[in-house]
Scaffold this motif. Sequence first.
Motif, PDB file in Angstrom:
ATOM      1  N   LYS A 144      -8.226 -16.139  59.870  1.00  0.00           N
ATOM      2  CA  LYS A 144      -6.695 -15.843  59.529  1.00  0.00           C
ATOM      3  C   LYS A 144      -6.177 -14.698  60.911  1.00  0.00           C
ATOM      4  O   LYS A 144      -7.167 -14.036  60.612  1.00  0.00           O
ATOM      5  CB  LYS A 144      -6.114 -15.874  59.294  1.00  0.00           C
ATOM      6  N   PRO A 145      -5.129 -14.606  61.257  1.00  0.00           N
ATOM      7  CA  PRO A 145      -4.417 -13.391  62.601  1.00  0.00           C
ATOM      8  C   PRO A 145      -4.765 -11.878  61.200  1.00  0.00           C
ATOM      9  O   PRO A 145      -4.714 -11.876  60.238  1.00  0.00           O
ATOM     10  CB  PRO A 145      -3.626 -13.403  63.235  1.00  0.00           C
ATOM     11  N   ALA A 146      -5.189 -11.367  61.706  1.00  0.00           N
ATOM     12  CA  ALA A 146      -5.173  -9.299  60.855  1.00  0.00           C
ATOM     13  C   ALA A 146      -4.134  -9.784  60.300  1.00  0.00           C
ATOM     14  O   ALA A 146      -3.797  -9.427  59.338  1.00  0.00           O
ATOM     15  CB  ALA A 146      -5.727  -8.489  61.990  1.00  0.00           C
ATOM     16  N   ILE A 147      -2.426  -9.629  60.800  1.00  0.00           N
ATOM     17  CA  ILE A 147      -0.975  -9.602  60.443  1.00  0.00           C
ATOM     18  C   ILE A 147      -0.592  -9.902  59.532  1.00  0.00           C
ATOM     19  O   ILE A 147      -0.391  -9.786  58.985  1.00  0.00           O
ATOM     20  CB  ILE A 147      -0.375  -9.685  61.926  1.00  0.00           C
ATOM     21  N   GLN A 148      -1.919 -11.411  59.037  1.00  0.00           N
ATOM     22  CA  GLN A 148      -1.194 -12.780  57.778  1.00  0.00           C
ATOM     23  C   GLN A 148      -1.854 -11.617  56.626  1.00  0.00           C
ATOM     24  O   GLN A 148      -1.199 -11.897  55.741  1.00  0.00           O
ATOM     25  CB  GLN A 148      -1.925 -13.524  58.449  1.00  0.00           C
ATOM     26  N   TYR A 149      -3.267 -11.201  56.840  1.00  0.00           N
ATOM     27  CA  TYR A 149      -3.245 -11.095  55.871  1.00  0.00           C
ATOM     28  C   TYR A 149      -2.139  -9.354  55.139  1.00  0.00           C
ATOM     29  O   TYR A 149      -2.398  -9.714  54.339  1.00  0.00           O
ATOM     30  CB  TYR A 149      -4.940  -9.770  56.040  1.00  0.00           C
ATOM     31  N   VAL A 150      -1.677  -8.919  55.901  1.00  0.00           N
ATOM     32  CA  VAL A 150      -0.845  -8.323  55.791  1.00  0.00           C
ATOM     33  C   VAL A 150       0.198  -8.214  55.107  1.00  0.00           C
ATOM     34  O   VAL A 150       1.206  -8.217  54.551  1.00  0.00           O
ATOM     35  CB  VAL A 150      -0.547  -6.598  56.614  1.00  0.00           C
ATOM     36  N   VAL A 151       1.271  -9.295  56.014  1.00  0.00           N
ATOM     37  CA  VAL A 151       1.836  -9.893  55.205  1.00  0.00           C
ATOM     38  C   VAL A 151       2.102 -10.567  53.405  1.00  0.00           C
ATOM     39  O   VAL A 151       2.560 -10.384  52.809  1.00  0.00           O
ATOM     40  CB  VAL A 151       2.955 -10.820  56.216  1.00  0.00           C
ATOM     41  N   GLU A 152       0.141 -11.403  53.596  1.00  0.00           N
ATOM     42  CA  GLU A 152       0.275 -11.379  52.413  1.00  0.00           C
ATOM     43  C   GLU A 152       0.536 -10.811  51.077  1.00  0.00           C
ATOM     44  O   GLU A 152       1.000 -10.585  50.201  1.00  0.00           O
ATOM     45  CB  GLU A 152      -0.980 -12.199  52.115  1.00  0.00           C
ATOM     46  N   GLU A 153       0.009  -9.827  51.689  1.00  0.00           N
ATOM     47  CA  GLU A 153       0.037  -8.758  50.999  1.00  0.00           C
ATOM     48  C   GLU A 153       1.365  -7.920  50.568  1.00  0.00           C
ATOM     49  O   GLU A 153       1.299  -7.906  49.009  1.00  0.00           O
ATOM     50  CB  GLU A 153      -1.017  -7.006  51.406  1.00  0.00           C
ATOM     51  N   ALA A 154       2.491  -8.021  51.042  1.00  0.00           N
ATOM     52  CA  ALA A 154       3.469  -7.742  50.785  1.00  0.00           C
ATOM     53  C   ALA A 154       4.043  -8.829  49.732  1.00  0.00           C
ATOM     54  O   ALA A 154       5.040  -7.846  49.059  1.00  0.00           O
ATOM     55  CB  ALA A 154       3.779  -7.155  51.671  1.00  0.00           C
TER      56      ALA A 154
END
Length: 300
Positions: A39-49
């Motif tokens: 997964k791209p790094a940015i998806q982990y961040v959006v998932e956290e939000a």
Amino acid sequence: MTQSHTRISKAVIPAAGLGTRFLPATKATPKEMLPVVDKPAIQYVVEEAAAAGLSDVLMITGRNKRALEDHFDRNYELESALTRKGDAERLQKVQESSDLATMHYVRQGDPRGLGHAVLCAAPHVGDEPFAVLLGDDLIDPRDPLLVRMVETQEREGGSVVALMEVAPEQIHMYGCAAVESTDQADVVRVTGLVEKPDTAEAPSNLAVIGRYVLDPAVFDILRKTEPGRGGEIQLTDALQLLAENEKIGGPVHGVVFKGRRYDTGDRGDYLRAIVRLACEREDLGPDFRAWLRSYVTEEM
């Protein structure tokens, strides 16, 4: 002091950086799209939000960042192809990113620092507290840091920053907080902030990591903040003013995080993050750990 009367629902993710530490890979690909396992790094961040209940996400982008928007949009051709093949597993993975949250985008035309990137969110955020998540810090979903920060802001008002203990010789790479204890073991009152201090001048070993929950009063301060270290408008400088005078926008608290954090900000830590996350995956971990042990043994 500005108090939150409704649950925080908006997250801001600055993603306008050039990613120069990862050249040439980031010449045409946004650094936020570099894969961490699959997964791209940015998806982990959006998932956290999204997991913290922040369903409205504004991404601050720049030129050559169109891939970010495409990733969180529907891809009907790909979905149709996977449907025809009966590949339900991959279809679900493709659709996950577009179903995470309501996504919005605004460009930071002039890269003038994190404080300026946050200021770009003012028209969207309005007069509400909001979260800021930096994409270089990936927080393990088993350690709900952002949830704890939102709870703290809703209880105390003002702003909340994420803090983490680091070795004294590393504090010069971070914003550093001067703090006072509270009646909660993992929450401190922030009395001052210094951006990337020399080790001898650091007020503590508590580093500010890439999660914030901010009172909207920060926008007025950022509009008046002059460029600081590196010639950029520093969010740390604005938070320092809030910490000095809570009448402006409430107090500043810190949540001291002791969980699992994956730093993808430089090449070495990025590789270590991939290895750690791959080792913990049920589908990849057993075989990968066995190969890793064999590889290390042979190399040693």
